[in-house]
Design a protein around this motif. Structure first.
Motif, PDB file in Angstrom:
ATOM      1  N   THR A  21     -24.682   8.926  11.130  1.00  0.00           N
ATOM      2  CA  THR A  21     -23.231   9.015  11.233  1.00  0.00           C
ATOM      3  C   THR A  21     -22.832  10.450  10.962  1.00  0.00           C
ATOM      4  N   GLN A  22     -22.083  11.023  11.841  1.00  0.00           N
ATOM      5  CA  GLN A  22     -21.720  12.428  11.713  1.00  0.00           C
ATOM      6  C   GLN A  22     -20.656  12.660  10.644  1.00  0.00           C
ATOM      7  N   ASN A  23     -19.735  11.740  10.456  1.00  0.00           N
ATOM      8  CA  ASN A  23     -18.624  11.933   9.527  1.00  0.00           C
ATOM      9  C   ASN A  23     -18.801  11.141   8.238  1.00  0.00           C
ATOM     10  N   TYR A  24     -20.010  10.944   7.801  1.00  0.00           N
ATOM     11  CA  TYR A  24     -20.263  10.172   6.596  1.00  0.00           C
ATOM     12  C   TYR A  24     -19.913  10.984   5.357  1.00  0.00           C
ATOM     13  N   SER A  25     -19.195  10.359   4.449  1.00  0.00           N
ATOM     14  CA  SER A  25     -18.977  10.975   3.145  1.00  0.00           C
ATOM     15  C   SER A  25     -19.355   9.942   2.096  1.00  0.00           C
ATOM     16  N   PRO A  26     -20.047  10.345   1.057  1.00  0.00           N
ATOM     17  CA  PRO A  26     -20.498   9.384   0.048  1.00  0.00           C
ATOM     18  C   PRO A  26     -19.311   8.755  -0.665  1.00  0.00           C
ATOM     19  N   PRO A  27     -19.496   7.578  -1.268  1.00  0.00           N
ATOM     20  CA  PRO A  27     -18.391   6.938  -1.980  1.00  0.00           C
ATOM     21  C   PRO A  27     -17.913   7.790  -3.145  1.00  0.00           C
ATOM     22  N   VAL A  28     -16.646   7.700  -3.410  1.00  0.00           N
ATOM     23  CA  VAL A  28     -16.054   8.441  -4.514  1.00  0.00           C
ATOM     24  C   VAL A  28     -15.990   7.507  -5.712  1.00  0.00           C
ATOM     25  N   TRP A  29     -16.575   7.926  -6.815  1.00  0.00           N
ATOM     26  CA  TRP A  29     -16.561   7.129  -8.033  1.00  0.00           C
ATOM     27  C   TRP A  29     -15.545   7.728  -8.976  1.00  0.00           C
ATOM     28  N   THR A  30     -14.832   6.892  -9.682  1.00  0.00           N
ATOM     29  CA  THR A  30     -13.805   7.378 -10.583  1.00  0.00           C
ATOM     30  C   THR A  30     -13.867   6.639 -11.901  1.00  0.00           C
ATOM     31  N   GLU A  31     -13.372   7.256 -12.921  1.00  0.00           N
ATOM     32  CA  GLU A  31     -13.325   6.655 -14.239  1.00  0.00           C
ATOM     33  C   GLU A  31     -12.084   5.777 -14.351  1.00  0.00           C
ATOM     34  N   LEU A  32     -12.229   4.604 -14.964  1.00  0.00           N
ATOM     35  CA  LEU A  32     -11.088   3.705 -15.160  1.00  0.00           C
ATOM     36  C   LEU A  32     -10.313   4.196 -16.376  1.00  0.00           C
ATOM     37  N   ASN A  33      -9.268   4.968 -16.133  1.00  0.00           N
ATOM     38  CA  ASN A  33      -8.441   5.470 -17.223  1.00  0.00           C
ATOM     39  C   ASN A  33      -6.964   5.362 -16.823  1.00  0.00           C
ATOM     40  N   ASP A  34      -6.076   5.711 -17.734  1.00  0.00           N
ATOM     41  CA  ASP A  34      -4.640   5.583 -17.477  1.00  0.00           C
ATOM     42  C   ASP A  34      -4.187   6.458 -16.309  1.00  0.00           C
ATOM     43  N   GLU A  35      -4.747   7.651 -16.201  1.00  0.00           N
ATOM     44  CA  GLU A  35      -4.366   8.542 -15.113  1.00  0.00           C
ATOM     45  C   GLU A  35      -4.718   7.944 -13.757  1.00  0.00           C
ATOM     46  N   TYR A  36      -5.885   7.305 -13.676  1.00  0.00           N
ATOM     47  CA  TYR A  36      -6.281   6.677 -12.414  1.00  0.00           C
ATOM     48  C   TYR A  36      -5.359   5.499 -12.094  1.00  0.00           C
ATOM     49  N   LEU A  37      -5.051   4.676 -13.084  1.00  0.00           N
ATOM     50  CA  LEU A  37      -4.163   3.539 -12.845  1.00  0.00           C
ATOM     51  C   LEU A  37      -2.775   4.001 -12.411  1.00  0.00           C
ATOM     52  N   ASP A  38      -2.318   5.143 -12.917  1.00  0.00           N
ATOM     53  CA  ASP A  38      -1.012   5.674 -12.528  1.00  0.00           C
ATOM     54  C   ASP A  38      -0.942   6.018 -11.040  1.00  0.00           C
ATOM     55  N   THR A  39      -2.073   6.277 -10.417  1.00  0.00           N
ATOM     56  CA  THR A  39      -2.062   6.625  -8.992  1.00  0.00           C
ATOM     57  C   THR A  39      -1.645   5.445  -8.118  1.00  0.00           C
ATOM     58  N   GLN A 107      -0.928  -1.209 -17.166  1.00  0.00           N
ATOM     59  CA  GLN A 107      -1.337  -1.174 -18.566  1.00  0.00           C
ATOM     60  C   GLN A 107      -2.839  -1.389 -18.633  1.00  0.00           C
ATOM     61  N   ARG A 108      -3.486  -0.652 -19.508  1.00  0.00           N
ATOM     62  CA  ARG A 108      -4.919  -0.823 -19.754  1.00  0.00           C
ATOM     63  C   ARG A 108      -5.067  -1.136 -21.226  1.00  0.00           C
ATOM     64  N   PHE A 109      -5.837  -2.171 -21.552  1.00  0.00           N
ATOM     65  CA  PHE A 109      -6.013  -2.554 -22.945  1.00  0.00           C
ATOM     66  C   PHE A 109      -7.402  -3.101 -23.149  1.00  0.00           C
ATOM     67  N   GLY A 110      -7.789  -3.208 -24.418  1.00  0.00           N
ATOM     68  CA  GLY A 110      -9.176  -3.504 -24.735  1.00  0.00           C
ATOM     69  C   GLY A 110      -9.919  -2.187 -24.777  1.00  0.00           C
ATOM     70  N   TYR A 111     -11.211  -2.235 -24.667  1.00  0.00           N
ATOM     71  CA  TYR A 111     -12.013  -1.019 -24.689  1.00  0.00           C
ATOM     72  C   TYR A 111     -12.640  -0.833 -23.323  1.00  0.00           C
ATOM     73  N   CYS A 112     -12.171   0.156 -22.597  1.00  0.00           N
ATOM     74  CA  CYS A 112     -12.751   0.489 -21.306  1.00  0.00           C
ATOM     75  C   CYS A 112     -13.569   1.754 -21.509  1.00  0.00           C
ATOM     76  N   ASN A 113     -14.857   1.587 -21.579  1.00  0.00           N
ATOM     77  CA  ASN A 113     -15.798   2.671 -21.845  1.00  0.00           C
ATOM     78  C   ASN A 113     -15.608   3.798 -20.836  1.00  0.00           C
ATOM     79  N   ALA A 114     -15.656   5.025 -21.304  1.00  0.00           N
ATOM     80  CA  ALA A 114     -15.469   6.187 -20.432  1.00  0.00           C
ATOM     81  C   ALA A 114     -16.555   6.274 -19.372  1.00  0.00           C
ATOM     82  N   THR A 115     -17.692   5.620 -19.584  1.00  0.00           N
ATOM     83  CA  THR A 115     -18.761   5.672 -18.594  1.00  0.00           C
ATOM     84  C   THR A 115     -18.594   4.616 -17.510  1.00  0.00           C
ATOM     85  N   LEU A 116     -17.592   3.741 -17.661  1.00  0.00           N
ATOM     86  CA  LEU A 116     -17.328   2.721 -16.644  1.00  0.00           C
ATOM     87  C   LEU A 116     -16.797   3.400 -15.404  1.00  0.00           C
ATOM     88  N   GLN A 117     -17.492   3.242 -14.297  1.00  0.00           N
ATOM     89  CA  GLN A 117     -17.123   3.906 -13.064  1.00  0.00           C
ATOM     90  C   GLN A 117     -16.775   2.865 -11.999  1.00  0.00           C
TER      91      GLN A 117
END
Length: 119
Positions: A21-39, A107-117
């Motif tokens: 595939t010529q236009n392949y881009s790998p998946p984007v992984w992100t951290e589950l944090n408040d800033e991401y949820l705000d998007t 809202q995010r609550f509980g413990y969401c580990n920073a390594t959770l992607q």
């Protein structure tokens, strides 16, 4: 025999390269944090469902608002994974939508580990 095997491998590799595939881009992984949820604010709830899946709880809040709650259990080890004790800790997040299904709060609550992607 070796030249035949090498030639065959070259032909196979060349054939596989032509199917790339010529236009392949790998998946984007992100951290589950408040800033991401705000998007997700002002987006349709279906956008969040595509990312987080369809296993959630729906809670009507009144005035046309609805809360969508996702729950995940994160396994935390206190020592090395193969020998130490571990504990399951809940990581929960929710989105509140208006009567049109647009996300107005999160809202995010509980413990969401920073390594959770997430993908």
């Amino acid at each position: 025999m070796k030249p035949v095997v090498i030639f065959g491998m070259l032909v196979l590799m060349n054939g596989c390269a032509s199917f790339q595939t010529q236009n392949y881009s790998p998946p984007v992984w992100t951290e589950l944090n408040d800033e991401y949820l705000d998007t997700f604010i002002s987006k349709d709830i279906s956008e969040a469902q595509k990312i987080f899946g369809y296993k959630f709880t729906i809670n009507p809040l009144g005035d046309g608002r609805t809360a969508y709650l996702w729950k995940m259990n994160d396994q935390i080890s206190y020592a090395q994974a193969w020998s130490g004790p571990s504990k399951t800790i809940p990581c929960n997040w929710s989105f509140v939508t208006d009567s049109n299904g647009k996300i107005i709060d999160n809202q995010r609550f509980g413990y969401c580990n920073a390594t959770l992607q997430l993908h």
